[in-house]
Design a protein around this motif. Structure first.
Motif, PDB file in Angstrom:
ATOM      1  N   SER A   1      79.312 -23.823  -5.204  1.00  0.00           N
ATOM      2  CA  SER A   1      78.483 -22.620  -5.110  1.00  0.00           C
ATOM      3  C   SER A   1      77.341 -22.859  -4.127  1.00  0.00           C
ATOM      4  O   SER A   1      76.557 -21.962  -3.845  1.00  0.00           O
ATOM      5  N   SER A   2      77.266 -24.063  -3.589  1.00  0.00           N
ATOM      6  CA  SER A   2      76.230 -24.417  -2.607  1.00  0.00           C
ATOM      7  C   SER A   2      76.663 -23.998  -1.211  1.00  0.00           C
ATOM      8  O   SER A   2      77.843 -23.795  -0.938  1.00  0.00           O
ATOM      9  N   THR A   3      75.689 -23.903  -0.321  1.00  0.00           N
ATOM     10  CA  THR A   3      75.962 -23.542   1.063  1.00  0.00           C
ATOM     11  C   THR A   3      76.385 -24.774   1.852  1.00  0.00           C
ATOM     12  O   THR A   3      75.667 -25.775   1.875  1.00  0.00           O
ATOM     13  N   PRO A   4      77.559 -24.728   2.495  1.00  0.00           N
ATOM     14  CA  PRO A   4      77.995 -25.853   3.323  1.00  0.00           C
ATOM     15  C   PRO A   4      77.079 -26.025   4.535  1.00  0.00           C
ATOM     16  O   PRO A   4      76.398 -25.099   4.961  1.00  0.00           O
ATOM     17  N   SER A   5      77.083 -27.236   5.101  1.00  0.00           N
ATOM     18  CA  SER A   5      76.321 -27.499   6.327  1.00  0.00           C
ATOM     19  C   SER A   5      77.118 -28.463   7.185  1.00  0.00           C
ATOM     20  O   SER A   5      78.155 -28.984   6.776  1.00  0.00           O
ATOM     21  N   ALA A   6      76.621 -28.721   8.392  1.00  0.00           N
ATOM     22  CA  ALA A   6      77.228 -29.681   9.323  1.00  0.00           C
ATOM     23  C   ALA A   6      78.735 -29.474   9.432  1.00  0.00           C
ATOM     24  O   ALA A   6      79.519 -30.401   9.298  1.00  0.00           O
ATOM     25  N   ALA A   7      79.152 -28.233   9.680  1.00  0.00           N
ATOM     26  CA  ALA A   7      80.569 -27.907   9.728  1.00  0.00           C
ATOM     27  C   ALA A   7      81.151 -28.093  11.127  1.00  0.00           C
ATOM     28  O   ALA A   7      80.502 -27.788  12.127  1.00  0.00           O
ATOM     29  N   THR A   8      82.379 -28.595  11.172  1.00  0.00           N
ATOM     30  CA  THR A   8      83.144 -28.718  12.410  1.00  0.00           C
ATOM     31  C   THR A   8      84.568 -28.235  12.160  1.00  0.00           C
ATOM     32  O   THR A   8      85.039 -28.240  11.023  1.00  0.00           O
ATOM     33  N   CYS A   9      85.239 -27.832  13.225  1.00  0.00           N
ATOM     34  CA  CYS A   9      86.628 -27.418  13.119  1.00  0.00           C
ATOM     35  C   CYS A   9      87.403 -28.043  14.261  1.00  0.00           C
ATOM     36  O   CYS A   9      86.915 -28.094  15.396  1.00  0.00           O
ATOM     37  N   THR A  10      88.592 -28.551  13.960  1.00  0.00           N
ATOM     38  CA  THR A  10      89.458 -29.130  14.978  1.00  0.00           C
ATOM     39  C   THR A  10      90.857 -28.560  14.820  1.00  0.00           C
ATOM     40  O   THR A  10      91.238 -28.085  13.747  1.00  0.00           O
ATOM     41  N   GLY A  11      91.612 -28.620  15.894  1.00  0.00           N
ATOM     42  CA  GLY A  11      92.996 -28.175  15.867  1.00  0.00           C
ATOM     43  C   GLY A  11      93.883 -29.182  16.564  1.00  0.00           C
ATOM     44  O   GLY A  11      93.560 -29.652  17.648  1.00  0.00           O
ATOM     45  N   THR A  12      94.976 -29.548  15.914  1.00  0.00           N
ATOM     46  CA  THR A  12      95.943 -30.456  16.517  1.00  0.00           C
ATOM     47  C   THR A  12      97.306 -29.783  16.540  1.00  0.00           C
ATOM     48  O   THR A  12      97.632 -28.982  15.655  1.00  0.00           O
ATOM     49  N   ILE A  13      98.076 -30.115  17.548  1.00  0.00           N
ATOM     50  CA  ILE A  13      99.381 -29.491  17.704  1.00  0.00           C
ATOM     51  C   ILE A  13     100.313 -29.926  16.569  1.00  0.00           C
ATOM     52  O   ILE A  13     100.388 -31.106  16.240  1.00  0.00           O
ATOM     53  N   TYR A  14     100.947 -28.965  15.932  1.00  0.00           N
ATOM     54  CA  TYR A  14     101.916 -29.233  14.877  1.00  0.00           C
ATOM     55  C   TYR A  14     103.337 -29.080  15.429  1.00  0.00           C
ATOM     56  O   TYR A  14     104.215 -29.877  15.156  1.00  0.00           O
ATOM     57  N   GLN A  15     103.519 -28.002  16.193  1.00  0.00           N
ATOM     58  CA  GLN A  15     104.839 -27.731  16.754  1.00  0.00           C
ATOM     59  C   GLN A  15     104.672 -27.074  18.112  1.00  0.00           C
ATOM     60  O   GLN A  15     103.805 -26.225  18.288  1.00  0.00           O
ATOM     61  N   GLY A  16     105.504 -27.444  19.069  1.00  0.00           N
ATOM     62  CA  GLY A  16     105.448 -26.864  20.400  1.00  0.00           C
ATOM     63  C   GLY A  16     104.713 -27.769  21.368  1.00  0.00           C
ATOM     64  O   GLY A  16     104.454 -28.938  21.084  1.00  0.00           O
ATOM     65  N   THR A  17     104.381 -27.206  22.515  1.00  0.00           N
ATOM     66  CA  THR A  17     103.689 -27.932  23.580  1.00  0.00           C
ATOM     67  C   THR A  17     102.269 -27.416  23.689  1.00  0.00           C
ATOM     68  O   THR A  17     102.033 -26.218  23.616  1.00  0.00           O
ATOM     69  N   ASP A  18     101.336 -28.315  23.890  1.00  0.00           N
ATOM     70  CA  ASP A  18      99.913 -27.953  23.973  1.00  0.00           C
ATOM     71  C   ASP A  18      99.427 -28.145  25.404  1.00  0.00           C
ATOM     72  O   ASP A  18      98.766 -29.118  25.723  1.00  0.00           O
ATOM     73  N   SER A  19      99.764 -27.185  26.292  1.00  0.00           N
ATOM     74  CA  SER A  19      99.304 -27.295  27.676  1.00  0.00           C
ATOM     75  C   SER A  19      97.911 -26.689  27.864  1.00  0.00           C
ATOM     76  O   SER A  19      97.210 -27.020  28.806  1.00  0.00           O
ATOM     77  N   THR A  20      97.496 -25.809  26.946  1.00  0.00           N
ATOM     78  CA  THR A  20      96.152 -25.225  26.963  1.00  0.00           C
ATOM     79  C   THR A  20      95.550 -25.430  25.578  1.00  0.00           C
ATOM     80  O   THR A  20      95.951 -24.778  24.619  1.00  0.00           O
ATOM     81  N   ALA A  21      94.596 -26.324  25.465  1.00  0.00           N
ATOM     82  CA  ALA A  21      94.024 -26.674  24.160  1.00  0.00           C
ATOM     83  C   ALA A  21      93.242 -25.505  23.557  1.00  0.00           C
ATOM     84  O   ALA A  21      92.769 -24.619  24.267  1.00  0.00           O
ATOM     85  N   LEU A  22      93.120 -25.539  22.235  1.00  0.00           N
ATOM     86  CA  LEU A  22      92.254 -24.585  21.548  1.00  0.00           C
ATOM     87  C   LEU A  22      90.804 -24.929  21.836  1.00  0.00           C
ATOM     88  O   LEU A  22      90.447 -26.087  22.022  1.00  0.00           O
ATOM     89  N   SER A  23      89.965 -23.905  21.841  1.00  0.00           N
ATOM     90  CA  SER A  23      88.525 -24.091  22.017  1.00  0.00           C
ATOM     91  C   SER A  23      87.820 -23.472  20.817  1.00  0.00           C
ATOM     92  O   SER A  23      88.151 -22.348  20.408  1.00  0.00           O
ATOM     93  N   PHE A  24      86.870 -24.211  20.249  1.00  0.00           N
ATOM     94  CA  PHE A  24      86.167 -23.769  19.053  1.00  0.00           C
ATOM     95  C   PHE A  24      84.702 -23.502  19.363  1.00  0.00           C
ATOM     96  O   PHE A  24      84.039 -24.331  19.988  1.00  0.00           O
ATOM     97  N   GLY A  25      84.187 -22.360  18.894  1.00  0.00           N
ATOM     98  CA  GLY A  25      82.771 -22.071  18.999  1.00  0.00           C
ATOM     99  C   GLY A  25      82.009 -22.801  17.904  1.00  0.00           C
ATOM    100  O   GLY A  25      82.586 -23.505  17.072  1.00  0.00           O
ATOM    101  N   SER A  26      80.706 -22.640  17.902  1.00  0.00           N
ATOM    102  CA  SER A  26      79.864 -23.253  16.867  1.00  0.00           C
ATOM    103  C   SER A  26      80.122 -22.588  15.524  1.00  0.00           C
ATOM    104  O   SER A  26      80.506 -21.421  15.456  1.00  0.00           O
ATOM    105  N   ALA A  27      79.877 -23.326  14.460  1.00  0.00           N
ATOM    106  CA  ALA A  27      80.072 -22.803  13.111  1.00  0.00           C
ATOM    107  C   ALA A  27      79.042 -21.718  12.800  1.00  0.00           C
ATOM    108  O   ALA A  27      77.882 -21.812  13.185  1.00  0.00           O
ATOM    109  N   SER A  28      79.499 -20.703  12.102  1.00  0.00           N
ATOM    110  CA  SER A  28      78.626 -19.668  11.559  1.00  0.00           C
ATOM    111  C   SER A  28      78.772 -19.752  10.043  1.00  0.00           C
ATOM    112  O   SER A  28      79.862 -19.540   9.507  1.00  0.00           O
ATOM    113  N   ILE A  29      77.688 -20.084   9.361  1.00  0.00           N
ATOM    114  CA  ILE A  29      77.741 -20.302   7.914  1.00  0.00           C
ATOM    115  C   ILE A  29      76.989 -19.187   7.199  1.00  0.00           C
ATOM    116  O   ILE A  29      75.839 -18.884   7.533  1.00  0.00           O
TER     117      ILE A  29
END
Length: 94
Positions: free
Chosen positions: A22-50
């Motif tokens: 029930s507490s507010t999370p902090s210091a959040a990050t998000c990453t993405g790794t390829i599971y299936q297919g080819t990753d010629s253009t990586a994902l880009s993540f913006g800053s966390a909005s909590i």
């Protein structure tokens, strides 16, 4: 969580930590790794909005036809909690 986006759009994905705390999370990050297919253009993540127990990220890029595993990591009460999701990148019909 399973979400889809086209390679040219930016979407916001929200991870809901209310089942973990029930507490507010902090210091959040998000990453993405390829599971299936080819990753010629990586994902880009913006800053966390909590807000309350929700952590949101803007996500852009990715390769058409690829499936990515997403990991959102946030600190809650001094403990790091990870949440997981899947993102499909595909050209959507208009």
């Amino acid at each position: 969580m399973l979400s889809a986006k086209s390679p040219n759009e930016t979407i916001t994905i929200t991870f809901d930590y209310s089942g973990e705390t029930s507490s507010t999370p902090s210091a959040a990050t998000c990453t993405g790794t390829i599971y299936q297919g080819t990753d010629s253009t990586a994902l880009s993540f913006g800053s966390a909005s909590i807000s309350g127990t929700n952590v949101a990220f803007a996500i852009s890029g990715g390769t058409d036809g690829a499936i990515y595993d997403l990991v959102c990591s946030a600190t809650v009460g001094g403990v790091t909690i990870e949440m997981y999701g899947t993102l499909v990148v595909r050209s959507l019909p208009r």
